[in-house]
Design a protein around this motif. Structure first.
Motif, PDB file in Angstrom:
ATOM      1  N   PRO A   1       0.823  -1.222   0.000  1.00 52.72           N
ATOM      2  CA  PRO A   1       0.000   0.000   0.000  1.00 52.72           C
ATOM      3  C   PRO A   1       0.856   1.272   0.000  1.00 52.72           C
ATOM      4  O   PRO A   1       1.966   1.283   0.537  1.00 52.72           O
ATOM      5  N   ALA A   2       0.293   2.325  -0.609  1.00 48.67           N
ATOM      6  CA  ALA A   2       0.940   3.639  -0.508  1.00 48.67           C
ATOM      7  C   ALA A   2       0.599   4.268   0.832  1.00 48.67           C
ATOM      8  O   ALA A   2       1.345   5.073   1.379  1.00 48.67           O
ATOM      9  N   LEU A   3      -0.592   3.905   1.361  1.00 46.37           N
ATOM     10  CA  LEU A   3      -1.065   4.502   2.612  1.00 46.37           C
ATOM     11  C   LEU A   3      -1.714   3.441   3.489  1.00 46.37           C
ATOM     12  O   LEU A   3      -2.509   2.630   3.007  1.00 46.37           O
ATOM     13  N   VAL A   4      -1.346   3.462   4.765  1.00 43.56           N
ATOM     14  CA  VAL A   4      -2.043   2.645   5.757  1.00 43.56           C
ATOM     15  C   VAL A   4      -2.899   3.604   6.576  1.00 43.56           C
ATOM     16  O   VAL A   4      -2.396   4.629   7.065  1.00 43.56           O
ATOM     17  N   TRP A   5      -4.188   3.293   6.698  1.00 41.91           N
ATOM     18  CA  TRP A   5      -5.116   4.203   7.405  1.00 41.91           C
ATOM     19  C   TRP A   5      -5.592   3.542   8.695  1.00 41.91           C
ATOM     20  O   TRP A   5      -6.200   2.474   8.678  1.00 41.91           O
ATOM     21  N   LEU A   6      -5.305   4.214   9.804  1.00 44.22           N
ATOM     22  CA  LEU A   6      -5.608   3.650  11.118  1.00 44.22           C
ATOM     23  C   LEU A   6      -6.635   4.511  11.856  1.00 44.22           C
ATOM     24  O   LEU A   6      -6.724   5.725  11.627  1.00 44.22           O
ATOM     25  N   GLU A   7      -7.356   3.857  12.755  1.00 42.95           N
ATOM     26  CA  GLU A   7      -8.301   4.564  13.632  1.00 42.95           C
ATOM     27  C   GLU A   7      -8.257   3.821  14.962  1.00 42.95           C
ATOM     28  O   GLU A   7      -8.465   2.608  14.992  1.00 42.95           O
TER      29      GLU A   7
ATOM     30  N   HIS B   1       6.528   1.749   7.381  1.00 45.37           N
ATOM     31  CA  HIS B   1       7.631   2.525   6.810  1.00 45.37           C
ATOM     32  C   HIS B   1       8.681   1.614   6.171  1.00 45.37           C
ATOM     33  O   HIS B   1       9.281   1.972   5.152  1.00 45.37           O
ATOM     34  N   GLN B   2       8.874   0.425   6.768  1.00 43.36           N
ATOM     35  CA  GLN B   2       9.814  -0.534   6.152  1.00 43.36           C
ATOM     36  C   GLN B   2       9.368  -0.909   4.747  1.00 43.36           C
ATOM     37  O   GLN B   2      10.181  -1.192   3.880  1.00 43.36           O
ATOM     38  N   TYR B   3       8.050  -0.917   4.536  1.00 43.98           N
ATOM     39  CA  TYR B   3       7.520  -1.296   3.216  1.00 43.98           C
ATOM     40  C   TYR B   3       7.160  -0.063   2.375  1.00 43.98           C
ATOM     41  O   TYR B   3       6.442  -0.166   1.380  1.00 43.98           O
ATOM     42  N   GLY B   4       7.619   1.109   2.786  1.00 39.19           N
ATOM     43  CA  GLY B   4       7.471   2.311   1.969  1.00 39.19           C
ATOM     44  C   GLY B   4       6.105   2.961   2.009  1.00 39.19           C
ATOM     45  O   GLY B   4       5.788   3.809   1.173  1.00 39.19           O
ATOM     46  N   ALA B   5       5.250   2.569   2.978  1.00 39.85           N
ATOM     47  CA  ALA B   5       3.912   3.160   3.055  1.00 39.85           C
ATOM     48  C   ALA B   5       3.903   4.330   4.030  1.00 39.85           C
ATOM     49  O   ALA B   5       4.625   4.315   5.034  1.00 39.85           O
ATOM     50  N   SER B   6       3.089   5.339   3.740  1.00 40.64           N
ATOM     51  CA  SER B   6       2.809   6.397   4.711  1.00 40.64           C
ATOM     52  C   SER B   6       1.702   5.902   5.637  1.00 40.64           C
ATOM     53  O   SER B   6       0.941   5.001   5.276  1.00 40.64           O
ATOM     54  N   VAL B   7       1.621   6.521   6.820  1.00 43.69           N
ATOM     55  CA  VAL B   7       0.577   6.131   7.765  1.00 43.69           C
ATOM     56  C   VAL B   7      -0.273   7.358   8.120  1.00 43.69           C
ATOM     57  O   VAL B   7       0.254   8.382   8.559  1.00 43.69           O
ATOM     58  N   GLY B   8      -1.582   7.225   7.907  1.00 46.14           N
ATOM     59  CA  GLY B   8      -2.538   8.258   8.321  1.00 46.14           C
ATOM     60  C   GLY B   8      -3.352   7.741   9.497  1.00 46.14           C
ATOM     61  O   GLY B   8      -3.584   6.535   9.620  1.00 46.14           O
ATOM     62  N   PHE B   9      -3.799   8.648  10.348  1.00 48.22           N
ATOM     63  CA  PHE B   9      -4.407   8.203  11.609  1.00 48.22           C
ATOM     64  C   PHE B   9      -5.585   9.089  11.991  1.00 48.22           C
ATOM     65  O   PHE B   9      -5.442  10.313  12.103  1.00 48.22           O
ATOM     66  N   ASP B  10      -6.733   8.466  12.223  1.00 47.91           N
ATOM     67  CA  ASP B  10      -7.919   9.186  12.703  1.00 47.91           C
ATOM     68  C   ASP B  10      -7.883   9.195  14.234  1.00 47.91           C
ATOM     69  O   ASP B  10      -8.123   8.172  14.871  1.00 47.91           O
ATOM     70  N   ASN B  11      -7.579  10.362  14.790  1.00 49.53           N
ATOM     71  CA  ASN B  11      -7.396  10.483  16.249  1.00 49.53           C
ATOM     72  C   ASN B  11      -8.602  11.136  16.921  1.00 49.53           C
ATOM     73  O   ASN B  11      -8.498  11.676  18.018  1.00 49.53           O
ATOM     74  N   THR B  12      -9.753  11.090  16.233  1.00 48.72           N
ATOM     75  CA  THR B  12     -10.952  11.786  16.700  1.00 48.72           C
ATOM     76  C   THR B  12     -11.356  11.362  18.107  1.00 48.72           C
ATOM     77  O   THR B  12     -11.660  12.198  18.956  1.00 48.72           O
ATOM     78  N   PHE B  13     -11.386  10.050  18.366  1.00 51.86           N
ATOM     79  CA  PHE B  13     -11.904   9.569  19.647  1.00 51.86           C
ATOM     80  C   PHE B  13     -10.963   9.880  20.807  1.00 51.86           C
ATOM     81  O   PHE B  13     -11.412  10.077  21.931  1.00 51.86           O
ATOM     82  N   ALA B  14      -9.663   9.887  20.551  1.00 51.75           N
ATOM     83  CA  ALA B  14      -8.705  10.067  21.655  1.00 51.75           C
ATOM     84  C   ALA B  14      -8.398  11.540  21.915  1.00 51.75           C
ATOM     85  O   ALA B  14      -8.207  11.931  23.073  1.00 51.75           O
ATOM     86  N   THR B  15      -8.320  12.340  20.870  1.00 55.83           N
ATOM     87  CA  THR B  15      -7.840  13.734  20.931  1.00 55.83           C
ATOM     88  C   THR B  15      -6.345  13.745  21.285  1.00 55.83           C
ATOM     89  O   THR B  15      -5.839  12.764  21.871  1.00 55.83           O
TER      90      THR B  15
END
Ligand SMILES: Cc1ncc(COP(=O)(O)O)c(C=O)c1O
Length: 384
Positions: A137-143, A163-177
């Protein structure tokens, strides 16, 4: 500065604004130039606005990133992240219990525009590396914690692998703040918030906020925002700035109340299971203790009577708590995920994720906890 101080003082200098104690609301669409080519900080409000700038800088400080960007809604922010990072032919690997609206955007829009969309159970760390190897993946999306079952992923471990596999990581931090969790410090490249929730805190603004870790990606994302035009309005920015100033105090009360309600719900005869990361019985309690500074204000339950009718009975019997599709405000609310936030998913997908008809999600507010409990308790009694 510590968090509570930074939330108030980090990014605002009254000397820059006629000594106004609170950031003024620059309710204007443009700024004058004295001559051709003059290099002024603000020109046109789609590009930048002083009120928005204070909010964006405050969020960048709180999330420990390079730049913040404020959008007209959370979904506007998510779309900007995905459009900046992904191009046709790329793959996004997303947590399977992703927010319902984000799921719809991937399945109904991105999948038709040449993006491969892969949903997976990323709470299982052993599954992550094989998925990265297989899908590149180009992007891993976490929540995390996720909506509505509050599952957690190991942020640091997944970022290292991605990052080892060259993907960026995006993160939905709405619940935690950022008060409870700062994903950039754990390796995430871009953090997202539906500021509509806890950051605003008073259920009177719709907004998204994105914070980017490094300058190069921030520049690309800012250009995307300017070109596509989803920007937060000045008045809304002032409201959310005000909300952020009290975020730590509000979150402390949300946590306190949610823990008490979750513990009491476990003892109620109408309840089969309680989902709250602060409970030792929660599947990711240990991870929550290492990764978060508190367990959040959302508590979900499975009713023993797993039917829409039983959920509706509880909702109708609630007196103080209203049913509404959002969370994170000072007032306690109830939500029926199967028919609200996750209604766009097929029954099969909902079943696989555990989004049952008898699932209720409570956003525990900052009212007196006994009043919250009395209302929930008497409403649950209606199903016995
Ligand atoms: C976890 C999460 N992410 C994203 C969104 C979308 O944000 P908005 O409704 O502000 O566009 C929401 C809204 O409910 C949410 O709960």
């Amino acid at each position: 500065m510590k968090f509570a101080t930074e939330a108030i003082h980090s990014s605002y200098d009254p000397d820059d604004h006629n000594r106004a104690i609170m950031p003024p609301i620059y309710q204007n669409s443009m700024f004058a130039l004295k001559e051709i080519g003059e290099n002024t900080p603000f020109r046109y409000a789609r590009v930048s606005n002083p009120t928005r700038q204070v909010l964006e800088d405050t969020m960048a400080a709180l999330e420990k990133g390079h730049s913040g960007m404020a959008f007209a809604s959370g979904m506007g922010g998510i779309d900007c992240i995905w459009r900046t990072i992904l191009k046709p032919g790329d793959t996004i690997l997303a947590v399977q219990d992703i927010y319902g609206g984000a799921y719809d955007l991937l399945v109904d829009v991105y999948a038709h525009w040449g993006i491969q969309v892969v949903f997976a159970n990323l709470t299982e760390l052993s599954q992550v590396e094989p998925l990265l190897q297989q899908h590149k993946p180009a992007l891993v999306w976490l929540e995390s914690p996720s909506n509505p079952l509050l599952r957690l992923v190991d942020i640091q471990a997944i970022c290292t692998l991605a990052h080892q596999y060259g993907a960026s990581v995006g993160f939905d931090n709405t619940f935690a703040t950022p008060y409870l969790q700062q994903p950039i410090t754990l390796g995430v490249d871009v953090v997202f918030h539906s500021a509509t929730k806890y950051l605003c805190g008073h259920s009177d603004v719709t907004m998204g906020i994105v914070v980017v870790k490094d300058a190069a990606l921030a520049k690309r994302m800012r250009n995307m925002q300017i070109m596509t035009g989803s920007i937060a309005a000045p008045m809304d920015c002032a409201f959310v700035l005000r909300g952020i100033k009290t975020l730590s105090v509000r979150m402390d009360r949300h946590l306190l109340n949610a823990q008490i309600i979750a513990e009491r719900l476990q003892t109620h005869a109408a309840v089969e299971k309680v989902f709250y990361p602060g409970l030792p019985t929660h599947e990711h309690h240990a991870l929550a203790q290492t990764q978060m500074n508190g367990f959040g204000g959302v508590v979900s339950v499975y009713l023993k009577n797993n039917t829409r009718e039983a959920s509706n009975q509880v909702i109708k019997a609630l007196d103080m708590l209203l049913m509404a599709p959002s969370l994170g405000g000072v007032e306690s609310l109830v939500n029926h995920s199967a028919s609200q936030s996750h209604s766009g998913m097929s029954t099969e997908v909902k079943d696989a994720l555990g989004i049952r008809e008898g699932l209720l999600r409570f956003s525990i507010g900052i009212e007196d906890v006994e009043d919250i409990w009395n209302d929930i308790q008497q409403a649950l009694n209606a199903t016995l």
